[in-house]
Write an enzyme that holds these catalytic residues in place. Structure first.
Site, PDB file in Angstrom:
ATOM      1  CE  LYS A  88       1.969 -35.944 -20.339  1.00 13.01           C
ATOM      2  NZ  LYS A  88       2.064 -35.635 -18.877  1.00 13.01           N
ATOM      3  CB  ALA A  90      10.087 -33.864 -20.102  1.00  8.54           C
ATOM      4  CB  THR A  92       5.434 -30.039 -15.992  1.00  9.07           C
ATOM      5  OG1 THR A  92       4.243 -29.724 -16.709  1.00  9.07           O
ATOM      6  CG2 THR A  92       5.275 -29.609 -14.539  1.00  9.07           C
ATOM      7  CB  SER A  93      10.279 -32.410 -15.949  1.00 11.44           C
ATOM      8  OG  SER A  93       9.323 -33.419 -15.684  1.00 11.44           O
ATOM      9  CG  HIS A 145       6.471 -21.565 -18.586  1.00 11.13           C
ATOM     10  ND1 HIS A 145       5.469 -22.456 -18.260  1.00 11.13           N
ATOM     11  CD2 HIS A 145       6.651 -20.782 -17.478  1.00 11.13           C
ATOM     12  CE1 HIS A 145       5.066 -22.228 -17.015  1.00 11.13           C
ATOM     13  NE2 HIS A 145       5.761 -21.215 -16.520  1.00 11.13           N
ATOM     14  CG  HIS A 147       0.874 -26.103 -23.311  1.00 10.04           C
ATOM     15  ND1 HIS A 147       2.075 -26.784 -23.392  1.00 10.04           N
ATOM     16  CD2 HIS A 147       0.267 -26.551 -22.168  1.00 10.04           C
ATOM     17  CE1 HIS A 147       2.185 -27.603 -22.364  1.00 10.04           C
ATOM     18  NE2 HIS A 147       1.114 -27.471 -21.605  1.00 10.04           N
ATOM     19  NE  ARG A 169       7.689 -38.794 -24.242  1.00 10.33           N
ATOM     20  CZ  ARG A 169       6.979 -38.983 -23.137  1.00 10.33           C
ATOM     21  NH1 ARG A 169       6.187 -38.015 -22.690  1.00 10.33           N
ATOM     22  NH2 ARG A 169       7.069 -40.117 -22.468  1.00 10.33           N
ATOM     23  CB  SER A 177       2.961 -39.451 -22.485  1.00 13.84           C
ATOM     24  OG  SER A 177       3.041 -38.790 -21.247  1.00 13.84           O
ATOM     25  CB  SER A 290      13.706 -30.310 -11.146  1.00 13.52           C
ATOM     26  OG  SER A 290      13.882 -29.179 -10.342  1.00 13.52           O
ATOM     27  CB  THR A 295       1.739 -40.057 -17.625  1.00 18.12           C
ATOM     28  OG1 THR A 295       2.120 -38.813 -18.240  1.00 18.12           O
ATOM     29  CG2 THR A 295       0.289 -40.340 -17.930  1.00 18.12           C
TER      30      THR A 295
END
Length: 360
Positions: A88, A90, A92-93, A145, A147, A169, A177, A290, A295
């Site tokens: 959370k 960003a 994935t973006s 990439h 986690h 963040r 989020s 992208s 959420t």
């Protein structure tokens, strides 16, 4: 000979002539054989010399091929980037940008999918992962990439370490989020059922009731992700973990951005690592998928909820780490990017070489 003809009878003269003719014929025949033998010898010597030359050429070619095979690959072709993404933020973006560019920029993208999203690898998996990253030449250059918490490659005797990048963040915004993501998912995969689906309680209601999903302990995530695979990293509220996370951020990561300024982060990565991120800035600005992940059903927390979380020592430590990362990112950006008429642009090369000796 004339005297012999006078003194010798005619029969003897004839025999003498025949003998002389035979001798001359024999001598000429021997001379011809010697010439043929010399020709054969010369041809044999020539063939031997040709073989020697061919062998030298073959050996030279083999040496050249062996040298080429043993020579190190081009630096860009041997690059490995690891993005040990914090949930959370960003992530994935940003990862979608890498997927969109991998075909065009000729590199591989690999998702590190750990069981139950456990960010800590077993010691045997650490060894396997390090071996894959360093020796899997068919996958290079590569963008990994997942986690996964930071892993120090030097502990395994690796000479050339991968390049680490990351994004963090504001800790409360990240937790809010994540809270709603577990209940409502996002617009990236709207049909996927989430773990807390059906729970309609808002984040404010959770904080007011002292729920576990919004407890200050849930803020403890970005510090251990940067701290790594040490047990102390995962002890909530550890001062040692905070200092280790700071150390790793400035010493082990090429660049750490913040979610709130993701475009600047993408722009600087494009300048620093064009093999991976050439075209990333335009894609971020204009891409259809992208940077559109949001959420669902997320409600901003009230000032009261924020104030309650900010009273905890855990928030103060996570926020200190976030402020530390933000200050470092802004420092790097100030020396790389300028703004003009509302648009960001990268600074040109600002160093050169002079007084180069010895002179040619």
């Amino acid at each position: 000979m004339g005297l012999l003809r006078v003194m010798m009878p005619p029969k003897l003269q004839l025999l003498a002539l025949l003998a002389f003719a035979v001798a001359m014929f024999f001598l000429e025949n021997q001379i011809q054989k010697l010439e043929e033998s010399r020709g054969k010898l010369e041809r044999a010597i020539a063939r031997h010399e040709v073989r020697e030359i061919e062998q030298r050429h073959t050996q030279d070619g083999l040496r050249e091929r062996a040298s080429a095979a043993s020579a190190p690959p081009d630096a860009d072709d041997d690059l490995v980037v690891i993005y040990n993404r914090v949930p959370k933020t960003a992530s994935t973006s940003f990862t979608n940008i890498a997927y969109d560019l991998c075909g065009r920029n000729r590199y591989h993208v690999l998702h590190i999918n750990t069981t139950k999203n456990n960010p800590v690898m077993s010691i045997q998996d650490q060894v396997r992962f390090v071996k894959n990253v360093t020796e899997w030449r068919e996958m290079k250059p590569a963008f990994y990439h997942g986690h996964v918490s930071f892993l120090d490659f030097t502990k395994f005797g690796v000479k050339k370490k991968p390049i680490y990048v990351n994004v963090i963040r504001d800790p409360i915004e990240r937790l809010v989020s994540y809270y709603y993501f577990l209940r409502f998912g996002d617009d990236y995969r709207p049909g996927l059922r989430r773990r807390k689906q059906g729970d309609k309680k808002t984040f404010d209601e959770c904080v007011s009731a002292g729920g576990s999903d919004c407890a200050p302990e849930k803020l403890w995530l970005q510090i251990p992700f940067f701290c790594g695979h040490y047990s102390e990293c995962w002890n909530v509220g550890s001062q040692w973990a905070l200092e280790q996370a700071k150390y790793n951020l400035v010493n082990e990561y090429m660049l750490v951005g913040v979610t709130e300024e993701l475009e600047d982060f993408v722009m600087m990565l494009e300048a620093a690592l064009p093999r991976f991120f050439k075209g990333a800035t335009d894609l971020y600005k204009t891409g259809k998928k992208s940077h559109l992940r949001k959420t669902s059903e997320k409600k901003p927390p009230t000032k009261e909820s924020i104030a309650k979380l900010q009273q905890s020592a855990i928030w103060k430590m996570e926020n200190e780490f976030y402020e530390f990362a933000l200050e470092q990112f802004q420092f790097v950006r100030a020396h790389a990017v300028r703004e003009k008429d509302g648009e960001l642009y990268l600074l040109a090369q600002n160093f050169f070489y002079e007084k180069i000796y010895p002179k040619n």
